[in-house]
Design an enzyme around this catalytic site. Structure first.
Site, mmCIF file in Angstrom:
data_model
loop_
_atom_site.group_PDB
_atom_site.id
_atom_site.type_symbol
_atom_site.label_atom_id
_atom_site.label_comp_id
_atom_site.label_asym_id
_atom_site.label_seq_id
_atom_site.Cartn_x
_atom_site.Cartn_y
_atom_site.Cartn_z
ATOM 1 C CG ASP A 290 54.907 -51.827 -20.185
ATOM 2 O OD1 ASP A 290 55.431 -52.118 -19.091
ATOM 3 O OD2 ASP A 290 55.389 -52.156 -21.281
ATOM 4 C CD GLN B 249 57.697 -51.550 -24.007
ATOM 5 O OE1 GLN B 249 57.915 -52.704 -23.665
ATOM 6 N NE2 GLN B 249 56.951 -50.757 -23.286
ATOM 7 C CB SER C 99 59.918 -52.490 -21.139
ATOM 8 O OG SER C 99 58.809 -53.347 -21.092
HETATM 9 C C1 LIG Z 1 58.772 -64.381 -19.499
HETATM 10 C C2 LIG Z 1 57.383 -63.784 -19.427
HETATM 11 C C3 LIG Z 1 57.406 -62.324 -18.931
HETATM 12 C C4 LIG Z 1 56.006 -61.669 -18.895
HETATM 13 C C5 LIG Z 1 56.036 -60.220 -18.439
HETATM 14 C C6 LIG Z 1 56.942 -59.338 -19.306
HETATM 15 C C7 LIG Z 1 56.776 -57.873 -18.951
HETATM 16 C C8 LIG Z 1 57.579 -57.036 -19.924
HETATM 17 C C9 LIG Z 1 57.361 -55.578 -19.687
HETATM 18 C C10 LIG Z 1 57.838 -55.195 -18.329
HETATM 19 O O1 LIG Z 1 57.060 -54.733 -17.555
HETATM 20 S S1 LIG Z 1 59.461 -55.420 -17.888
HETATM 21 C C11 LIG Z 1 59.577 -54.335 -16.538
HETATM 22 C C12 LIG Z 1 60.150 -53.018 -16.958
HETATM 23 N N1 LIG Z 1 61.532 -53.177 -17.390
HETATM 24 C C13 LIG Z 1 62.515 -53.446 -16.503
HETATM 25 O O2 LIG Z 1 62.269 -53.600 -15.323
HETATM 26 C C14 LIG Z 1 63.943 -53.538 -17.011
HETATM 27 C C15 LIG Z 1 64.855 -52.807 -16.046
HETATM 28 N N2 LIG Z 1 66.223 -52.793 -16.555
HETATM 29 C C16 LIG Z 1 67.073 -53.814 -16.273
HETATM 30 O O3 LIG Z 1 66.734 -54.759 -15.606
HETATM 31 C C17 LIG Z 1 68.450 -53.684 -16.856
HETATM 32 O O4 LIG Z 1 68.661 -52.375 -17.334
HETATM 33 C C18 LIG Z 1 68.667 -54.666 -18.054
HETATM 34 C C19 LIG Z 1 68.482 -56.069 -17.577
HETATM 35 C C20 LIG Z 1 67.654 -54.357 -19.123
HETATM 36 C C21 LIG Z 1 70.041 -54.462 -18.628
HETATM 37 O O5 LIG Z 1 70.949 -54.435 -17.561
HETATM 38 P P1 LIG Z 1 72.328 -55.241 -17.633
HETATM 39 O O6 LIG Z 1 73.059 -54.897 -18.890
HETATM 40 O O7 LIG Z 1 73.088 -55.059 -16.360
HETATM 41 O O8 LIG Z 1 71.816 -56.737 -17.609
HETATM 42 P P2 LIG Z 1 72.324 -57.949 -18.493
HETATM 43 O O9 LIG Z 1 71.783 -57.845 -19.865
HETATM 44 O O10 LIG Z 1 73.786 -58.080 -18.362
HETATM 45 O O11 LIG Z 1 71.654 -59.215 -17.737
HETATM 46 C C22 LIG Z 1 70.337 -59.052 -17.238
HETATM 47 C C23 LIG Z 1 69.804 -60.435 -17.022
HETATM 48 O O12 LIG Z 1 69.468 -60.985 -18.266
HETATM 49 C C24 LIG Z 1 69.845 -62.372 -18.272
HETATM 50 N N3 LIG Z 1 70.808 -62.543 -19.350
HETATM 51 C C25 LIG Z 1 71.790 -61.715 -19.692
HETATM 52 N N4 LIG Z 1 72.417 -62.163 -20.795
HETATM 53 C C26 LIG Z 1 71.789 -63.304 -21.135
HETATM 54 C C27 LIG Z 1 71.957 -64.251 -22.182
HETATM 55 N N5 LIG Z 1 72.891 -64.087 -23.138
HETATM 56 N N6 LIG Z 1 71.155 -65.325 -22.212
HETATM 57 C C28 LIG Z 1 70.204 -65.471 -21.261
HETATM 58 N N7 LIG Z 1 69.968 -64.612 -20.264
HETATM 59 C C29 LIG Z 1 70.759 -63.549 -20.194
HETATM 60 C C30 LIG Z 1 70.440 -62.694 -16.934
HETATM 61 O O13 LIG Z 1 69.386 -63.230 -16.116
HETATM 62 C C31 LIG Z 1 70.842 -61.356 -16.412
HETATM 63 O O14 LIG Z 1 70.655 -61.254 -15.030
HETATM 64 P P3 LIG Z 1 71.880 -61.713 -14.072
HETATM 65 O O15 LIG Z 1 73.182 -61.245 -14.745
HETATM 66 O O16 LIG Z 1 71.608 -61.033 -12.761
HETATM 67 O O17 LIG Z 1 71.771 -63.197 -14.017
#
Ligand SMILES: CCCCCCCCCC(=O)SCCNC(=O)CCNC(=O)[C@H](O)C(C)(C)COP(=O)(O)OP(=O)(O)OC[C@H]1O[C@@H](n2cnc3c(N)ncnc32)[C@H](O)[C@@H]1OP(=O)(O)O
Length: 359
Positions: free
Chosen positions: A273, A344, A294
């Protein structure tokens, strides 16, 4: 107390002097007479790696504590200077997906017999992991057939699932049907620089702006328990659309040894990952990530491998759209054997980024 399944000891007794509180289970090792491990992040070429410096992935990150039958915690295993509970947390401040998948596979592996091996897993990341608290892993024994066993694991924090992971294990079976793709031709690991050596090289560039210097120094300071040697890495500051493909050599830091395949599959789950999802962003340099994560993660384990030996990670992203991107990956052994396939999807929220250069 060493965890057991069906009466058999799956786990070596904790090494002498380990207090009951910190005695925690670890996946089956070849024998419990292993030398006491020192947590180290041995790096550099294989020859310079001290075989006594065990990988922190094995001694710590993937070393779960058994609380009850089919119930595990990572509370006493992930010692980390920052949070005290999780070894390395990405800058996104969500628990690293690979850690949760690897630990979920550890919990599932503890519930199956010794002579069956993980062949696939499929999981969803349903909530962001909280780096400030430990994770509980609850195993549900779905079925034990003659040749296959299926497990479902829930990773839980604050009483809610953060990950649901189904995994399947198969008894060793031979078959006359076998084929695989051909491994890509790339430079060998000893012809390449590690990610750290590359960053050091960039940091020596007198024309480097302060912003890049800060970012690269932070990256260098991260205690990622994985070693990476990128192949044809783009100049980090170059702002051009790249093909949605990347190749890099990857291995666990430190020595793991033969161990057993369950252990190496759990380490590969962690490794798979890292730097995977970013493959889908390579063509889109003109956007800045506001949020990325992810959504799911799948793996298929094809052949025995050593996760502490260099493997080529061939990553590609065939599609992105609707705020999502799909990435697929293949982990190749140096002898050309296809060891693991991964896939993924991730969610990306982006905004146009201001044009800038490193100078
Ligand atoms: C930036 C550099 C990063 C480097 C590291 C990256 C690592 C990537 C690989 C990983 O390890 S990630 C870790 C494993 N994956 C997870 O932990 C994801 C777990 N799942 C979730 O958090 C939720 O299922 C998910 C956010 C994917 C979907 O849930 P929701 O449908 O309730 O969330 P939604 O899409 O409504 O919004 C989530 C967040 O995205 C953001 N967001 C949403 N719509 C947006 C938009 N239109 N524009 C900008 N930001 C937006 C916003 O911050 C929002 O948080 P808040 O509503 O609390 O503020």
């Amino acid at each position: 107390m060493a965890a057991s399944s069906g009466g058999k000891k799956l786990l070596p007794e904790p090494s002498k002097g380990t207090s009951a509180a910190s005695a925690h289970s670890s996946i089956l090792r070849k024998s419990s007479s292993e030398k006491p491990v020192t947590e180290a992040t041995g790096s550099g070429s294989k020859s310079s790696r001290n075989e006594d410096l065990h990988s922190v992935l094995v001694t710590s990150v993937l070393n779960l504590e058994r609380l009850d039958l089919d119930l595990y915690s990572n509370e006493h295993s992930n010692r980390c200077t920052f949070t005290g509970t999780h070894h390395w947390v990405p800058r996104s401040r969500m628990l690293f997906g690979g850690q949760i998948v690897g630990q979920a596979l550890v919990a599932a592996a503890m519930s199956v017999s010794e002579n069956i091996y993980a062949h696939s897993l499929h999981c969803y990341f349903v909530r962001a992991g909280d780096p400030k608290v430990p994770v509980l892993y609850q195993v549900d024994r779905i079925r034990d057939g003659k040749s296959f066993s299926v497990r479902s694991v829930k990773a839980i924090q604050h009483g809610n699932p953060i990950l649901i992971c189904q995994s399947s294990f198969q008894r060793k079976m031979e078959s006359p049907i076998h084929h695989q793709f051909t491994m890509p031709v790339v430079p060998s690991p000893n012809e390449l620089l590690t990610q750290e050596e590359l960053i050091q090289k960039y940091l020596r560039d007198p024309a480097l702006t302060e912003k890049y210097k800060v970012g690269l120094t932070k990256l260098l300071a991260e205690e990622v328990p994985i070693e990476i040697k990128p192949i044809n890495p783009p100049e980090y500051y170059r702002r051009v659309a790249l093909e949605s493909k990347q190749h890099f050599w990857v291995r666990a830091r430190g020595y793991i040894g033969e161990g057993n395949m369950k252990l190496h599959c759990c380490v590969a789950a962690y490794i798979s990952d890292y730097s995977f999802l970013r493959t889908a962003l390579l063509p889109h340099f003109q956007y800045k990530v506001k949020f990325m994560a992810s959504l799911d993660h799948s793996m298929w384990f094809h052949a025995p491998f050593r996760s502490d030996e260099w493997m080529l990670y061939e990553c590609e992203s065939p599609w992105a759209g609707s705020c999502r991107g799909l990435v697929q990956g293949r982990l190749w052994k140096q002898d050309g054997v296809l060891a693991v396939s991964c896939a993924q999807e991730g969610v990306f929220y982006v905004k146009p980024s201001a044009a800038e250069s490193k100078l």
